[in-house]
Design a protein around this motif. Sequence first.
Motif, PDB file in Angstrom:
ATOM      1  N   LEU A   1     -10.883   0.692   3.513  1.00 56.60           N
ATOM      2  CA  LEU A   1      -9.580   1.354   3.560  1.00 56.60           C
ATOM      3  C   LEU A   1      -8.785   0.772   4.720  1.00 56.60           C
ATOM      4  O   LEU A   1      -9.341   0.390   5.751  1.00 56.60           O
ATOM      5  CB  LEU A   1      -9.760   2.865   3.739  1.00 56.60           C
ATOM      6  CG  LEU A   1     -10.526   3.581   2.628  1.00 56.60           C
ATOM      7  CD1 LEU A   1     -10.667   5.064   2.966  1.00 56.60           C
ATOM      8  CD2 LEU A   1      -9.822   3.416   1.295  1.00 56.60           C
ATOM      9  N   ARG A   2      -7.453   0.726   4.582  1.00 63.37           N
ATOM     10  CA  ARG A   2      -6.613   0.121   5.617  1.00 63.37           C
ATOM     11  C   ARG A   2      -5.642   1.124   6.215  1.00 63.37           C
ATOM     12  O   ARG A   2      -4.627   0.748   6.788  1.00 63.37           O
ATOM     13  CB  ARG A   2      -5.847  -1.064   5.025  1.00 63.37           C
ATOM     14  CG  ARG A   2      -6.732  -2.203   4.553  1.00 63.37           C
ATOM     15  CD  ARG A   2      -5.946  -3.496   4.442  1.00 63.37           C
ATOM     16  NE  ARG A   2      -4.898  -3.378   3.443  1.00 63.37           N
ATOM     17  CZ  ARG A   2      -4.971  -3.852   2.213  1.00 63.37           C
ATOM     18  NH1 ARG A   2      -6.084  -4.443   1.824  1.00 63.37           N
ATOM     19  NH2 ARG A   2      -3.974  -3.732   1.364  1.00 63.37           N
ATOM     20  N   GLY A   3      -5.954   2.401   6.078  1.00 66.39           N
ATOM     21  CA  GLY A   3      -5.095   3.428   6.648  1.00 66.39           C
ATOM     22  C   GLY A   3      -5.408   3.674   8.110  1.00 66.39           C
ATOM     23  O   GLY A   3      -6.068   2.882   8.783  1.00 66.39           O
ATOM     24  N   LYS A   4      -4.947   4.829   8.618  1.00 67.08           N
ATOM     25  CA  LYS A   4      -5.133   5.150  10.037  1.00 67.08           C
ATOM     26  C   LYS A   4      -6.608   5.373  10.365  1.00 67.08           C
ATOM     27  O   LYS A   4      -7.062   5.068  11.476  1.00 67.08           O
ATOM     28  CB  LYS A   4      -4.329   6.401  10.390  1.00 67.08           C
ATOM     29  CG  LYS A   4      -4.437   6.808  11.848  1.00 67.08           C
ATOM     30  CD  LYS A   4      -3.567   8.014  12.158  1.00 67.08           C
ATOM     31  CE  LYS A   4      -2.093   7.651  12.112  1.00 67.08           C
ATOM     32  NZ  LYS A   4      -1.248   8.783  12.570  1.00 67.08           N
ATOM     33  N   TYR A   5      -7.361   5.904   9.402  1.00 66.70           N
ATOM     34  CA  TYR A   5      -8.766   6.217   9.644  1.00 66.70           C
ATOM     35  C   TYR A   5      -9.659   5.263   8.854  1.00 66.70           C
ATOM     36  O   TYR A   5      -9.386   4.953   7.700  1.00 66.70           O
ATOM     37  CB  TYR A   5      -9.062   7.672   9.265  1.00 66.70           C
ATOM     38  CG  TYR A   5      -8.278   8.639  10.112  1.00 66.70           C
ATOM     39  CD1 TYR A   5      -8.711   9.003  11.382  1.00 66.70           C
ATOM     40  CD2 TYR A   5      -7.073   9.162   9.647  1.00 66.70           C
ATOM     41  CE1 TYR A   5      -7.974   9.874  12.166  1.00 66.70           C
ATOM     42  CE2 TYR A   5      -6.325  10.034  10.421  1.00 66.70           C
ATOM     43  CZ  TYR A   5      -6.779  10.377  11.685  1.00 66.70           C
ATOM     44  OH  TYR A   5      -6.046  11.223  12.465  1.00 66.70           O
TER      45      TYR A   5
ATOM     46  N   SER B   1     -14.082   8.108  13.102  1.00 67.08           N
ATOM     47  CA  SER B   1     -13.798   6.681  13.252  1.00 67.08           C
ATOM     48  C   SER B   1     -12.371   6.368  12.840  1.00 67.08           C
ATOM     49  O   SER B   1     -11.937   6.732  11.743  1.00 67.08           O
ATOM     50  CB  SER B   1     -14.773   5.847  12.404  1.00 67.08           C
ATOM     51  OG  SER B   1     -14.688   6.241  11.054  1.00 67.08           O
ATOM     52  N   ARG B   2     -11.641   5.728  13.731  1.00 67.57           N
ATOM     53  CA  ARG B   2     -10.275   5.311  13.426  1.00 67.57           C
ATOM     54  C   ARG B   2     -10.237   3.805  13.247  1.00 67.57           C
ATOM     55  O   ARG B   2     -11.077   3.070  13.755  1.00 67.57           O
ATOM     56  CB  ARG B   2      -9.311   5.722  14.548  1.00 67.57           C
ATOM     57  CG  ARG B   2      -9.125   7.208  14.690  1.00 67.57           C
ATOM     58  CD  ARG B   2      -7.943   7.540  15.563  1.00 67.57           C
ATOM     59  NE  ARG B   2      -6.694   7.010  15.031  1.00 67.57           N
ATOM     60  CZ  ARG B   2      -5.486   7.309  15.532  1.00 67.57           C
ATOM     61  NH1 ARG B   2      -5.381   8.113  16.564  1.00 67.57           N
ATOM     62  NH2 ARG B   2      -4.406   6.789  15.013  1.00 67.57           N
ATOM     63  N   ARG B   3      -9.222   3.360  12.518  1.00 67.01           N
ATOM     64  CA  ARG B   3      -9.057   1.923  12.330  1.00 67.01           C
ATOM     65  C   ARG B   3      -8.755   1.271  13.669  1.00 67.01           C
ATOM     66  O   ARG B   3      -8.028   1.825  14.493  1.00 67.01           O
ATOM     67  CB  ARG B   3      -7.911   1.669  11.339  1.00 67.01           C
ATOM     68  CG  ARG B   3      -7.610   0.197  11.127  1.00 67.01           C
ATOM     69  CD  ARG B   3      -6.529   0.009  10.084  1.00 67.01           C
ATOM     70  NE  ARG B   3      -5.343   0.768  10.356  1.00 67.01           N
ATOM     71  CZ  ARG B   3      -4.410   0.419  11.244  1.00 67.01           C
ATOM     72  NH1 ARG B   3      -4.576  -0.682  11.970  1.00 67.01           N
ATOM     73  NH2 ARG B   3      -3.352   1.149  11.429  1.00 67.01           N
TER      74      ARG B   3
END
Length: 413
Positions: A77-81, A366-368
């Motif tokens: 995933l490439r979002g905030k998280y 976990s955040r990106r």
Amino acid sequence: MEIALEYAKGNSLGSYNLLPDYLHKLAEENPGTLAEIETEYNENIGNRFKYMFLAMGASIMGFEHMRKVVVVDGTHLRGKYAGCLLTASAQDGNYQVFPLAIAIIDRENDNSLAKAYPEAKHCACILHLKRNIKTYSKDKNLGFLVAKAGRAYRLADFYKIFNEIKHVNASCAYYLIGIGFEHWAHSHFPGRRYNIMTSNIAESWNAVLREAREYPMLALVEFIRAKLMSWFSTRGSTISASLDNFTPKVMEILVVNFESSAGFEVKKIKHLEYEVRNKEECSFHVDISKRFCCCFEFQLLEIPCQHAIAAAIVAKVKVDSLVAEEYTQNAMVAAYVGSVAPVIHTDNIIELTGQLSELDMLPPSSRRPPGRPRKKRFLSRGEVRMKTPRRHTVCSRCKGCGHNRATCKTPIS
């Protein structure tokens, strides 16, 4: 970009809090749907999102009419998280992607996949195998031989090609032996993988979800639901309008095999058993009653090969009766008879995610990583990205003289 995305698709924090209620309503509107969320509890923080699973009722019902080959793949995933989107897909009788289920997990690892399908036979993607082969040799012919060996139906053909691989590159041959022939070679696979030799089904589905992987969680799930609704509606209407007995893709295969069978010599052995000789004088044993041909294409694809068609014509057996039920239009109609309904009262869902201040379920810990998310995937070792040719912009003020705008010397009037 992230701020604009949240205005358009909702707040990432609030999205997780609305997800349980959304999935509950989605299951109510779509009978047979399986939707589960798992959280992890922290005394100082509360409940955090951990896993999510979703399988629409229409997909579950339609899978009964599919060939039982499931392709599982994961993409980040490439979002905030941070997180990973797992997809499970089948292939319908017209060789189209048929999504079965999705899951959102913390990351793709052995723990998340070890218990999946313990009794199923597992096999590898032949394209990924070809890319790995490039580490042993840059010879393009080596990759071609590996793919050819993997797709061979007969053991004799496989070993003939594999011995050639050993002659070209012994290290590559030992690598393939270490994997296990049953995991990548069609001729050794103990089950039925039909024509599905690659993970292109999953790759195609991931390509459809490419932009949506940046969305907040709720918007991502809603995008997938809407896409499934569109596919079930469109494909169901297309199938109903067709007059053929089989899907268009299978009809193409049957036509090619029928044309190739012209000129074959067919001799009867006994009832519904024949010897078929092709134009090269090669002999093949066909048993129509058992749907068997010694070329093994007939039984592995469950579509009559050219030898079986030649024998069926002599035996006055309808070729249609020798094709697997999963390839028929009736099976396709049954596969897409279901529908995917939307969740009622979701018009203000974006506003709700932005207004929530007290959260019952927090996003994962976990955040990106900071920085702009990658739009292009990392290349596999030995893989080369093709360069896009530069566009040749023609000057407009010289009335189509053909010169490039930068080099055109026509004075401006």
